[in-house]
Design a protein around this motif. Structure first.
Motif, PDB file in Angstrom:
ATOM      1  N   VAL A  31       0.867  -1.182   0.000  1.00 17.59           N
ATOM      2  CA  VAL A  31       0.000   0.000   0.000  1.00 17.59           C
ATOM      3  C   VAL A  31       0.902   1.231   0.000  1.00 17.59           C
ATOM      4  O   VAL A  31       2.000   1.216   0.573  1.00 17.59           O
ATOM      5  N   GLN A  32       0.422   2.301  -0.645  1.00 17.47           N
ATOM      6  CA  GLN A  32       1.184   3.545  -0.726  1.00 17.47           C
ATOM      7  C   GLN A  32       0.262   4.730  -0.542  1.00 17.47           C
ATOM      8  O   GLN A  32      -0.903   4.707  -0.974  1.00 17.47           O
ATOM      9  N   GLY A  33       0.768   5.776   0.098  1.00 15.12           N
ATOM     10  CA  GLY A  33       0.097   7.068   0.148  1.00 15.12           C
ATOM     11  C   GLY A  33       0.867   8.044  -0.718  1.00 15.12           C
ATOM     12  O   GLY A  33       2.075   8.235  -0.509  1.00 15.12           O
ATOM     13  N   TRP A  34       0.191   8.646  -1.693  1.00 16.18           N
ATOM     14  CA  TRP A  34       0.842   9.465  -2.715  1.00 16.18           C
ATOM     15  C   TRP A  34       0.343  10.904  -2.600  1.00 16.18           C
ATOM     16  O   TRP A  34      -0.839  11.181  -2.774  1.00 16.18           O
ATOM     17  N   ASN A  35       1.257  11.841  -2.303  1.00 15.77           N
ATOM     18  CA  ASN A  35       0.920  13.265  -2.235  1.00 15.77           C
ATOM     19  C   ASN A  35       1.054  13.855  -3.640  1.00 15.77           C
ATOM     20  O   ASN A  35       2.150  14.191  -4.084  1.00 15.77           O
ATOM     21  N   GLU A  57      -3.533  16.740  -3.581  1.00 14.93           N
ATOM     22  CA  GLU A  57      -4.311  15.680  -2.945  1.00 14.93           C
ATOM     23  C   GLU A  57      -3.375  14.571  -2.470  1.00 14.93           C
ATOM     24  O   GLU A  57      -2.313  14.337  -3.057  1.00 14.93           O
ATOM     25  N   THR A  58      -3.775  13.883  -1.407  1.00 17.13           N
ATOM     26  CA  THR A  58      -3.093  12.669  -0.989  1.00 17.13           C
ATOM     27  C   THR A  58      -4.015  11.497  -1.274  1.00 17.13           C
ATOM     28  O   THR A  58      -5.077  11.369  -0.657  1.00 17.13           O
ATOM     29  N   ASN A  59      -3.624  10.697  -2.242  1.00 13.27           N
ATOM     30  CA  ASN A  59      -4.428   9.551  -2.657  1.00 13.27           C
ATOM     31  C   ASN A  59      -3.667   8.255  -2.387  1.00 13.27           C
ATOM     32  O   ASN A  59      -2.470   8.260  -2.094  1.00 13.27           O
ATOM     33  N   GLY A  60      -4.385   7.149  -2.507  1.00 18.16           N
ATOM     34  CA  GLY A  60      -3.808   5.858  -2.184  1.00 18.16           C
ATOM     35  C   GLY A  60      -3.613   4.960  -3.388  1.00 18.16           C
ATOM     36  O   GLY A  60      -4.276   5.106  -4.411  1.00 18.16           O
ATOM     37  N   THR A  81      -4.713   2.458  -8.445  1.00 16.26           N
ATOM     38  CA  THR A  81      -4.335   3.797  -7.995  1.00 16.26           C
ATOM     39  C   THR A  81      -5.504   4.757  -8.123  1.00 16.26           C
ATOM     40  O   THR A  81      -6.128   4.847  -9.181  1.00 16.26           O
ATOM     41  N   PHE A 245       5.801   9.747  -2.314  1.00 15.41           N
ATOM     42  CA  PHE A 245       4.927   8.729  -1.739  1.00 15.41           C
ATOM     43  C   PHE A 245       5.686   7.960  -0.664  1.00 15.41           C
ATOM     44  O   PHE A 245       6.922   7.915  -0.634  1.00 15.41           O
ATOM     45  N   GLY A 247       5.309   4.055   1.407  1.00 16.28           N
ATOM     46  CA  GLY A 247       4.588   2.800   1.283  1.00 16.28           C
ATOM     47  C   GLY A 247       5.100   1.712   2.218  1.00 16.28           C
ATOM     48  O   GLY A 247       6.173   1.839   2.821  1.00 16.28           O
TER      49      GLY A 247
END
Length: 252
Positions: A31-35, A57-60, A81, A245, A247
């Motif tokens: 899993v990753q959090g992407w700014n 946005e911060t998406n996953g 994504t 990001f 993860g």
């Protein structure tokens, strides 16, 4: 283009059958959090894309991969994504969308709700503690809804689009033995007709748990995705997403 991709895949399969690989099957879940910072434009015509401001946005993102020792049979990875973003823009030029005209100096709200699912078939050409190298093909399924709204004039346009984009995929990782540290670069690319799509990431990884049951690895890196499409379900878009990001990956 298709002949080149087929030839490359067959060549990879032949080479992979003699290359070093894992002797047992392995499952990778991450899993990753992407700014994300988003720039670009879209419209329903190639002649007048609007240029929009989008909020950060911060998406996953989440993925699962299965690797095995069976010769000629590719490994598989599925990556999902979320690329949703929105913002408000004062237009510096007029443009049309969904049959509506949006005029210069109008304040419009734009919403690009896009998700991408990558289904990747790949071969490991090398796989050891020092270096690993994968190559294959990626079918990127893009599904989105684009909205433009001028709230002063109560004008609203909405358009859905979706499609599968075939891409070339590769990944290389270099490790520093006995430290748990590694660096990798991974990406997919396509340029054909009037479409240009790319999606790549570079990162540093640290394996902080290594056991017989599970390995766990932290990731910190940068990801960039560009979507330049012409007439996909009557949508013309030129969008770029980029940012850092973090993860977590588990290997069973």
């Amino acid at each position: 283009m298709k002949k080149c991709l087929i030839a490359a895949t067959l060549g990879c399969a032949f080479f992979a059958s003699t290359a070093t690989a894992d002797t047992i099957a392995g499952v990778y879940v991450g899993v990753q959090g992407w700014n994300m910072d988003t720039t670009g434009s879209f419209s329903d015509s190639s002649s007048n894309n609007g240029n929009f401001n989008f909020d950060d946005e911060t998406n996953g993102a989440a993925y699962i991969a299965l690797e095995h020792p069976v010769p000629f049979l590719p490994n598989v990875k599925v990556n999902h994504t979320d690329m949703a973003t929105a913002g408000t823009t004062r237009l510096n030029s007029s443009f049309t969308f969904d049959g509506n005209l949006y005029t210069t100096q109008s304040d419009v709200y734009t919403d690009a709700d896009i998700v991408a699912t990558d289904v990747i078939f790949y071969y490991e050409l090398f796989d050891n503690d020092l270096i690993s190298f994968d190559v294959g093909l990626n079918g990127k399924y893009v599904d989105g809804t684009l909205i433009v709204e001028d709230r002063d004039s109560n004008t609203r346009g909405e358009q859905d689009f979706s499609g599968v984009i075939p891409m070339v995929y590769s990944r290389v990782q270099v490790g520093l033995p006995f430290t748990g540290l590694a660096a990798y670069a991974e990406g997919s690319y396509l340029s054909i007709d009037d479409h240009t799509v790319s999606d790549y990431q570079v990162a540093i990884a640290y394996s902080f748990i290594e056991s017989l049951a599970v390995d766990m690895t932290l990731q910190l890196g940068y990801r960039n995705a560009q979507v330049d499409i012409e007439d996909l379900d009557d949508v013309y878009a030129d969008l770029e997403y980029d940012g850092v990001f973090a993860g977590l990956e588990m290997h069973f």
